[in-house]
Structure formats: C-alpha cells, structure tokens
Write a protein that holds these residues in place. Structure first.
Motif, PDB file in Angstrom:
ATOM      1  N   THR A 102       0.865  -1.179   0.000  1.00 11.17           N
ATOM      2  CA  THR A 102       0.000   0.000   0.000  1.00 11.17           C
ATOM      3  C   THR A 102       0.897   1.222   0.000  1.00 11.17           C
ATOM      4  O   THR A 102       2.107   1.122   0.225  1.00 11.17           O
ATOM      5  N   ILE A 103       0.309   2.390  -0.185  1.00 11.21           N
ATOM      6  CA  ILE A 103       1.102   3.606  -0.279  1.00 11.21           C
ATOM      7  C   ILE A 103       1.848   3.902   1.020  1.00 11.21           C
ATOM      8  O   ILE A 103       2.875   4.581   1.026  1.00 11.21           O
ATOM      9  N   THR A 104       1.379   3.382   2.119  1.00 11.52           N
ATOM     10  CA  THR A 104       2.003   3.675   3.423  1.00 11.52           C
ATOM     11  C   THR A 104       2.947   2.575   3.897  1.00 11.52           C
ATOM     12  O   THR A 104       3.652   2.754   4.888  1.00 11.52           O
ATOM     13  N   GLN A 105       2.948   1.447   3.257  1.00 10.99           N
ATOM     14  CA  GLN A 105       3.779   0.332   3.709  1.00 10.99           C
ATOM     15  C   GLN A 105       5.102   0.285   2.955  1.00 10.99           C
ATOM     16  O   GLN A 105       5.191   0.739   1.813  1.00 10.99           O
ATOM     17  N   PRO A 106       6.132  -0.280   3.598  1.00 12.72           N
ATOM     18  CA  PRO A 106       7.434  -0.335   2.929  1.00 12.72           C
ATOM     19  C   PRO A 106       7.463  -1.375   1.819  1.00 12.72           C
ATOM     20  O   PRO A 106       6.637  -2.297   1.786  1.00 12.72           O
ATOM     21  N   ILE A 107       8.440  -1.203   0.937  1.00 16.18           N
ATOM     22  CA  ILE A 107       8.646  -2.178  -0.126  1.00 16.18           C
ATOM     23  C   ILE A 107       9.061  -3.512   0.491  1.00 16.18           C
ATOM     24  O   ILE A 107       9.838  -3.566   1.444  1.00 16.18           O
ATOM     25  N   ARG A 108       8.543  -4.588  -0.071  1.00 17.17           N
ATOM     26  CA  ARG A 108       8.878  -5.921   0.410  1.00 17.17           C
ATOM     27  C   ARG A 108       8.945  -6.882  -0.761  1.00 17.17           C
ATOM     28  O   ARG A 108       8.515  -6.580  -1.862  1.00 17.17           O
ATOM     29  N   ASP A 109       9.487  -8.066  -0.448  1.00 15.32           N
ATOM     30  CA  ASP A 109       9.595  -9.116  -1.457  1.00 15.32           C
ATOM     31  C   ASP A 109       8.543 -10.194  -1.228  1.00 15.32           C
ATOM     32  O   ASP A 109       8.279 -10.589  -0.094  1.00 15.32           O
ATOM     33  N   TYR A 110       7.984 -10.662  -2.316  1.00 15.36           N
ATOM     34  CA  TYR A 110       7.042 -11.781  -2.295  1.00 15.36           C
ATOM     35  C   TYR A 110       7.652 -12.938  -3.089  1.00 15.36           C
ATOM     36  O   TYR A 110       8.371 -12.714  -4.069  1.00 15.36           O
ATOM     37  N   TRP A 111       7.309 -14.149  -2.683  1.00 16.89           N
ATOM     38  CA  TRP A 111       7.880 -15.332  -3.312  1.00 16.89           C
ATOM     39  C   TRP A 111       6.797 -16.329  -3.676  1.00 16.89           C
ATOM     40  O   TRP A 111       5.824 -16.506  -2.950  1.00 16.89           O
ATOM     41  N   GLY A 112       7.004 -16.996  -4.827  1.00 21.55           N
ATOM     42  CA  GLY A 112       6.150 -18.114  -5.170  1.00 21.55           C
ATOM     43  C   GLY A 112       6.633 -19.374  -4.478  1.00 21.55           C
ATOM     44  O   GLY A 112       7.651 -19.360  -3.787  1.00 21.55           O
ATOM     45  N   GLN A 113       5.921 -20.456  -4.686  1.00 20.12           N
ATOM     46  CA  GLN A 113       6.261 -21.709  -4.017  1.00 20.12           C
ATOM     47  C   GLN A 113       7.310 -22.513  -4.775  1.00 20.12           C
ATOM     48  O   GLN A 113       7.863 -23.476  -4.231  1.00 20.12           O
ATOM     49  N   GLY A 114       7.577 -22.138  -6.004  1.00 20.60           N
ATOM     50  CA  GLY A 114       8.629 -22.795  -6.756  1.00 20.60           C
ATOM     51  C   GLY A 114       8.109 -23.840  -7.719  1.00 20.60           C
ATOM     52  O   GLY A 114       7.059 -24.449  -7.504  1.00 20.60           O
ATOM     53  N   THR A 115       8.870 -24.022  -8.788  1.00 21.36           N
ATOM     54  CA  THR A 115       8.548 -25.053  -9.771  1.00 21.36           C
ATOM     55  C   THR A 115       9.843 -25.774 -10.149  1.00 21.36           C
ATOM     56  O   THR A 115      10.883 -25.138 -10.343  1.00 21.36           O
ATOM     57  N   GLN A 116       9.765 -27.088 -10.222  1.00 17.23           N
ATOM     58  CA  GLN A 116      10.962 -27.885 -10.467  1.00 17.23           C
ATOM     59  C   GLN A 116      11.300 -27.910 -11.951  1.00 17.23           C
ATOM     60  O   GLN A 116      10.440 -28.159 -12.799  1.00 17.23           O
ATOM     61  N   VAL A 117      12.562 -27.665 -12.235  1.00 18.62           N
ATOM     62  CA  VAL A 117      13.102 -27.820 -13.586  1.00 18.62           C
ATOM     63  C   VAL A 117      14.212 -28.862 -13.517  1.00 18.62           C
ATOM     64  O   VAL A 117      15.160 -28.718 -12.739  1.00 18.62           O
ATOM     65  N   THR A 118      14.074 -29.912 -14.303  1.00 23.46           N
ATOM     66  CA  THR A 118      15.075 -30.973 -14.338  1.00 23.46           C
ATOM     67  C   THR A 118      15.567 -31.139 -15.764  1.00 23.46           C
ATOM     68  O   THR A 118      14.767 -31.345 -16.683  1.00 23.46           O
ATOM     69  N   VAL A 119      16.876 -31.026 -15.920  1.00 22.46           N
ATOM     70  CA  VAL A 119      17.491 -31.182 -17.239  1.00 22.46           C
ATOM     71  C   VAL A 119      18.317 -32.462 -17.210  1.00 22.46           C
ATOM     72  O   VAL A 119      19.347 -32.536 -16.534  1.00 22.46           O
ATOM     73  N   SER A 120      17.836 -33.449 -17.919  1.00 22.36           N
ATOM     74  CA  SER A 120      18.491 -34.757 -17.871  1.00 22.36           C
ATOM     75  C   SER A 120      18.139 -35.560 -19.109  1.00 22.36           C
ATOM     76  O   SER A 120      17.048 -35.438 -19.656  1.00 22.36           O
ATOM     77  N   SER A 121      19.080 -36.395 -19.509  1.00 21.20           N
ATOM     78  CA  SER A 121      18.813 -37.289 -20.633  1.00 21.20           C
ATOM     79  C   SER A 121      18.324 -38.642 -20.129  1.00 21.20           C
ATOM     80  O   SER A 121      18.025 -39.535 -20.922  1.00 21.20           O
TER      81      SER A 121
END
Length: 121
Positions: A102-121
């Motif tokens: 909000t206009i009165t609150q400080p800047i903050r960081d938000y995070w998602g829960q994550g998604t797995q990326v697997t690179v493999s043959s």
C-alpha cells in the motif's frame, strides 16, 4: 496479500527449452521488479534473472545468452524463456516480486512456491 503462482516447469533433455510463467494476484500498490531465482540441492538460492518496472533486465552470468526474461506489467506476469538448457540448470525455480503493498507500507519481497526444472537425458 499478493500471491505468486509459477507454471511451466518439468523434465527436459539437455539442449532443450522450457518456458516458465508467473502470475501475481492480489492487491498491490506498486511493483518495482519481478524476477526468478533458483535453488539446486545443496546450494544457496541464486538470482537467475530480473526485470524492473521500466524494463531493465539483469541475468546471472551462467544464463546470459540462453535465458530471456519478459514481463507484462498490465497483467503483473513475468516469464522466463530458457533455451539450450544444461544439466546444471536443474533446480527449483522461484518467482519473486518486489513491491509496495500500500502507499504507506514499505517495499517488500514476495515469493512463489517454486517449480521444479530438471534437465536430464
């Protein structure tokens, strides 16, 4: 409250491509930047790519030339196009948003829960 939901992770062979997307929902006064971090097993979370509200981008050296971050400010979404993937790109990828709730609150960081990326043959 802002919620970030990632999608697009999965299993891909080396040299392949994936596109991650993240949608932010909820009320927020202003968004300064959005981006992607990743965390591989046994390693610290690291910045992969970020994009500011004016479109400035930055990338980890390890992904420059292979990954491209983009953003739709109107929809508050951010995407990460990942090409020429390598096994060392395997990690959980997290979407992040930096903004002022909000206009009165400080800047903050938000995070998602994550998604797995697997690179493999």
């Amino acid at each position: 409250q802002v919620h970030l939901v990632e999608s697009g992770g999965g299993l891909v062979q080396p040299g392949g491509s994936l596109r991650l997307s993240c949608a932010a929902s909820g009320s927020i006064f202003s968004t300064n930047a959005m981006g992607w971090y990743r965390q591989a097993p046994g390693k610290q979370r690291e910045l992969v790519a970020g994009i500011t509200s004016i479109g400035s981008t930055n990338y980890a050296d390890s992904v420059k030339g292979r990954f491209t971050i983009s953003r739709d400010s109107a929809k508050n979404t951010v995407s990460l196009q990942m090409d020429s993937l390598k096994p060392e790109d395997t990690a959980v990828y997290y979407c992040t948003l930096r903004g002022r709730p909000t206009i009165t609150q400080p800047i903050r960081d938000y995070w998602g829960q994550g998604t797995q990326v697997t690179v493999s043959s």
